[in-house]
Design a protein around this motif. Structure first.
Motif, short mmCIF file in Angstrom:
data_model
loop_
_atom_site.label_atom_id
_atom_site.label_comp_id
_atom_site.label_asym_id
_atom_site.label_seq_id
_atom_site.Cartn_x
_atom_site.Cartn_y
_atom_site.Cartn_z
N SER A 17 0.83 -1.21 0.00
CA SER A 17 0.00 0.00 0.00
C SER A 17 0.87 1.26 0.00
O SER A 17 0.59 2.21 -0.74
CB SER A 17 -0.94 0.00 1.21
N ARG A 20 2.63 1.61 -3.47
CA ARG A 20 1.74 2.13 -4.51
C ARG A 20 1.56 3.64 -4.38
O ARG A 20 1.51 4.35 -5.39
CB ARG A 20 0.39 1.42 -4.43
N ARG A 21 1.47 4.13 -3.16
CA ARG A 21 1.31 5.58 -2.97
C ARG A 21 2.55 6.33 -3.43
O ARG A 21 2.47 7.47 -3.88
CB ARG A 21 1.02 5.89 -1.50
N SER A 26 0.76 6.71 -10.87
CA SER A 26 0.27 5.35 -10.67
C SER A 26 -0.96 5.05 -11.51
O SER A 26 -1.30 3.88 -11.72
CB SER A 26 -0.04 5.11 -9.19
N ARG A 32 4.44 1.39 -14.59
CA ARG A 32 4.98 0.10 -14.14
C ARG A 32 6.38 -0.13 -14.68
O ARG A 32 7.10 -0.98 -14.17
CB ARG A 32 4.05 -1.02 -14.61
N ASP A 75 4.57 -8.04 -5.41
CA ASP A 75 3.69 -8.09 -4.24
C ASP A 75 3.79 -9.49 -3.65
O ASP A 75 3.31 -10.46 -4.23
CB ASP A 75 2.26 -7.77 -4.66
N LEU A 112 4.47 -5.43 -9.54
CA LEU A 112 4.15 -4.05 -9.21
C LEU A 112 4.85 -3.07 -10.13
O LEU A 112 4.24 -2.16 -10.67
CB LEU A 112 4.55 -3.76 -7.75
N GLN A 113 6.15 -3.24 -10.31
CA GLN A 113 6.92 -2.28 -11.11
C GLN A 113 8.21 -2.93 -11.59
O GLN A 113 8.75 -3.83 -10.93
CB GLN A 113 7.25 -1.03 -10.29
#
Length: 243
Positions: A17, A20-21, A26, A32, A75, A112-113
């Motif tokens: 979380s 992601r912030r 995003s 990504r 993740d 995620l990236q």
């Protein structure tokens, strides 16, 4: 006080979380992929129109094809698992102990990236920027583990379509194999088979055959032929196994 969510002795990992912030832009799928080469970026963006976009096995396959060092963020049960991949050296870096890494439920990890690696492989200069050699490990076993146990259950795009498959004679599988997998690799050194034929071998079904082929491809040990008579897969030629 809340109980810690990271096992004792493991490094502190970001919560997904919070990660992601912190990601820039995003809302944009291209966020990504950060600071990658144009060729690798174009390769990965092929998948952005499909579902959630590229997943980890596709990313690692592209990384190998382009021989570009990348940092992959996954993740892992709500925490960010960073992996830095050095394809030319066939190494990867992780802050987790290997025992903890390989205990991960890789079938549930999500990408995620992906970004250009900030660390350098051991042996590259300047030394102070290189990844600690104690935290670098052979890449082959990780690729094999992800192919056999990860979230992907379809052929990589480079393998899909009418084809027959055979194992390169000089391939060294990075893990000890036994049972149906070991027997299949031995047999594939001598025979070329379609996916349909491989899925019918003892101890196999379609998904396990796909995972084996993906794993062999990531070891640079799979020969793919699209001109063999058995490449159609559904004809009577698919029962033939001699190249």
């Amino acid at each position: 006080m809340d109980e810690p969510t990271i096992p004792f002795g493991e490094p502190e990992l970001w919560r997904v979380s919070a990660f992601r912030r912190a990601m820039d832009s995003s809302r944009n799928d291209s966020a990504r992929y950060n600071a990658l080469s144009p060729s690798l970026m174009a390769d990965l963006q092929r998948f952005e129109h499909v579902g959630a976009g590229a997943e980890v096995l596709e990313v690692l396959a592209a990384c190998l094809r382009h021989a570009q060092d990348v940092a992959v963020h996954l993740d892992r049960d709500g925490h960010v698992l960073p992996l830095t991949v050095f394809p030319r050296e066939r190494l990867f870096h992780t802050p987790l102990p290997l025992e903890s890494l390989y205990s991960t439920r890789f079938d549930t990890v999500q990408l995620l990236q992906v970004e250009r690696a900030l660390l350098l492989a051991p042996g590259q200069l300047p030394a102070e920027m290189a990844a600690p050699s104690l935290l670098c490990h052979p890449l082959g076993p990780l690729l094999w583990h992800l192919a056999l146990h990860g979230p992907r259950y379809e052929l990589l795009p480079e393998l899909a379509g009418p084809a027959v498959y055979r194992v390169a004679p000089d391939l060294e599988v990075p893990v000890a194999l036994g049972g149906a997998l070991g027997a299949a690799v031995v047999r594939l050194r001598q025979e070329a088979v379609s996916l349909r034929a491989l899925a019918a071998w003892p101890g196999f079904d379609r998904e396990r055959a796909i995972r084996l082929l993906n794993g062999l491809y990531l070891q640079a040990g799979l020969i793919v032929s699209r001109t063999h008579p058995a490449a159609g897969g559904d004809s009577w030629f698919s029962t033939l196994s001699n190249w």
